[in-house]
Design an enzyme around this catalytic site. Structure first.
Site, PDB file in Angstrom:
ATOM      1  CG  HIS A 153      -1.940  -1.070   1.241  1.00 22.18           C
ATOM      2  ND1 HIS A 153      -2.891  -1.220   0.257  1.00 22.18           N
ATOM      3  CD2 HIS A 153      -2.147  -2.087   2.114  1.00 22.18           C
ATOM      4  CE1 HIS A 153      -3.639  -2.283   0.526  1.00 22.18           C
ATOM      5  NE2 HIS A 153      -3.212  -2.830   1.648  1.00 22.18           N
ATOM      6  CG  HIS A 189      -6.716  -5.282   1.877  1.00 20.53           C
ATOM      7  ND1 HIS A 189      -6.112  -6.129   2.792  1.00 20.53           N
ATOM      8  CD2 HIS A 189      -7.939  -4.965   2.376  1.00 20.53           C
ATOM      9  CE1 HIS A 189      -6.938  -6.296   3.817  1.00 20.53           C
ATOM     10  NE2 HIS A 189      -8.051  -5.615   3.590  1.00 20.53           N
ATOM     11  CG  ASP A 274      -4.988 -10.011   3.342  1.00 20.60           C
ATOM     12  OD1 ASP A 274      -4.716 -10.497   2.222  1.00 20.60           O
ATOM     13  OD2 ASP A 274      -4.736  -8.819   3.643  1.00 20.60           O
TER      14      ASP A 274
HETATM   15  N1  Q9C Z   1     -11.908  -3.296   9.931  1.00 24.75           N
HETATM   16  C1  Q9C Z   1      -2.700  -5.139   4.274  1.00 24.75           C
HETATM   17  O1  Q9C Z   1      -3.315  -6.184   4.244  1.00 24.75           O
HETATM   18  N2  Q9C Z   1      -8.274  -1.645   7.283  1.00 24.75           N
HETATM   19  N3  Q9C Z   1      -3.258  -3.984   4.690  1.00 24.75           N
HETATM   20  C2  Q9C Z   1      -8.743  -2.689   8.099  1.00 24.75           C
HETATM   21  C3  Q9C Z   1     -10.666  -3.603   9.285  1.00 24.75           C
HETATM   22  C4  Q9C Z   1      -6.865  -1.635   6.965  1.00 24.75           C
HETATM   23  C5  Q9C Z   1      -4.638  -3.950   5.059  1.00 24.75           C
HETATM   24  C6  Q9C Z   1     -10.151  -2.426   8.528  1.00 24.75           C
HETATM   25  C7  Q9C Z   1      -6.484  -2.767   6.086  1.00 24.75           C
HETATM   26  C8  Q9C Z   1      -5.041  -2.684   5.669  1.00 24.75           C
HETATM   27  C9  Q9C Z   1      -1.260  -5.091   3.901  1.00 24.75           C
HETATM   28 ZN    ZN Z   2      -4.269  -7.078   2.751  1.00 25.81          ZN
END
Ligand code: Q9C
Ligand code: ZN
Length: 331
Positions: A153, A189, A274
């Site tokens: 990101h 993501h 994830d």
């Molecule tokens: N309620 C990576 O997987 N938002 N980043 C989470 C959960 C942030 C993910 C919200 C997600 C960032 C590298």
């Molecule tokens: Zn992620």
């Protein structure tokens, strides 16, 4: 298989706030330990620390003022967690004020800078660059980079999504001196930072399969009509799938993504786990065996491959997902 480990990860201890409420942080040192334990238990992996890198190695892709901000915010122990309260607005954001810089160099409130953050992120960049050097020299055909915090990101001058320095992109930029490069991002993501860094370049193809940004983080990019700009037009591909996606609807996107990366001479996989069915934040339904299938399909491209760890937040299953994916390169 060789594994380059970023032991500096352990000093990065973030906290997390969701919509104004403190929540249990997802991106924790236990992720690294769980993966390492699973690799050791499985066997056949050779662990190696990277040589340290100079900060100047980051400047291939990251702005010097952003890197200085990360370093200075990590060293400033009058602030426990540097998190933005104000984001840039209007035509001319001022950058000198300490509070203004927090918003200028970060796009969310999930990505705090704390005492060990810069060292941990720099160690991850060192690990990715070290792995790229080994593959570039022909010493290894495939390497896994075990690191946290994640990187995909992170943009040229902004952290976000638990990411500070874009490890995968730094490796891709190293390979780009030698031939055609592709980054295949399997984290649930969208890899917005990687897309952003190569959006106008034709020498690095960027392909991401992820949750529809209409419904999931990072919300502001990852749509399928984002295909690149200028020289890079046609060299970025996004596959946006709905929350709840399981193996059967994922498979056609995977095959199309493989087709988009298969002409590369060097491949980087941003491996988030994830998208696994057990992940607490991902929302996809991929079983562990599907990670094995993905690894196998990537291996069959027969391209030198650098796999770098991104997200994945279930401490009970993150290790088995990584092992399943990497099993294709065994023996
Ligand atoms: N309620 C990576 O997987 N938002 N980043 C989470 C959960 C942030 C993910 C919200 C997600 C960032 C590298
Ligand atoms: Zn992620």
């Amino acid at each position: 298989m060789r594994v380059i480990v970023n032991s500096s990860h352990a000093g990065h201890l973030p906290f997390e706030c969701e919509g104004g409420e403190p929540v249990t942080p997802s991106e924790v040192p236990g992720r690294f330990e769980a993966i390492r334990t699973a690799l050791q238990t499985h066997g056949g992996f050779a662990f190696e620390e990277p040589d340290p890198i100079d900060e100047s190695a980051l400047l291939a892709l990251h702005d010097a003022d952003y890197v200085a901000y990360l370093r200075e915010a990590s060293l400033d122990r009058t602030v426990q967690f540097a998190v933005p309260s104000v984001f840039p607005f209007g035509p001319s954001p001022r950058t000198k004020n300490a509070m203004a810089r927090r918003g200028l160099y970060c796009f969310d409130t999930y990505t705090p800078i704390t005492a060990g953050t810069f060292a941990a992120a720099l160690g991850g960049a060192a690990a990715a660059i070290h792995a790229a050097e080994r593959i570039a020299s022909g010493a290894d055909r495939a390497i896994y980079v075990l690191t946290r915090p994640p990187g995909h990101h992170a943009e040229r001058a902004r952290c976000g999504g638990y990411s500070y320095l874009n490890n995968a992109a730094l490796a891709a930029d190293r390979f780009a001196k030698l031939g055609r490069v592709a980054v295949l991002d399997l984290d649930v993501h969208h890899g917005n930072g990687t897309q952003h860094l190569f959006y106008d370049r034709s020498d690095v193809v960027t392909v991401s399969i992820h949750g529809d940004p209409d419904q999931m983080f990072p919300y502001f990019s990852g749509f399928e009509d984002e295909t690149g700009t200028g020289n890079g037009l046609g060299f970025n591909r996004n596959f946006a799938l709905p929350p709840g996606t399981g193996a059967n609807p994922y498979r056609p996107a995977l095959e199309a993504a493989l087709e988009a990366v298969c002409r590369a001479e060097f491949l980087i996989v941003s491996l988030g786990t994830d998208a696994h069915e057990s992940d607490p934040i991902g929302g996809f339904k991929l079983p562990t065996e599907f990670f094995a299938e993905m690894g196998q399909r990537v291996k069959e491209l027969n391209v030198p491959t650098l796999v770098v760890q991104e997200g994945g937040y279930n401490l009970e299953t993150i290790g088995e997902c990584v092992v399943a994916f990497l099993r294709a390169w065994e023996g």
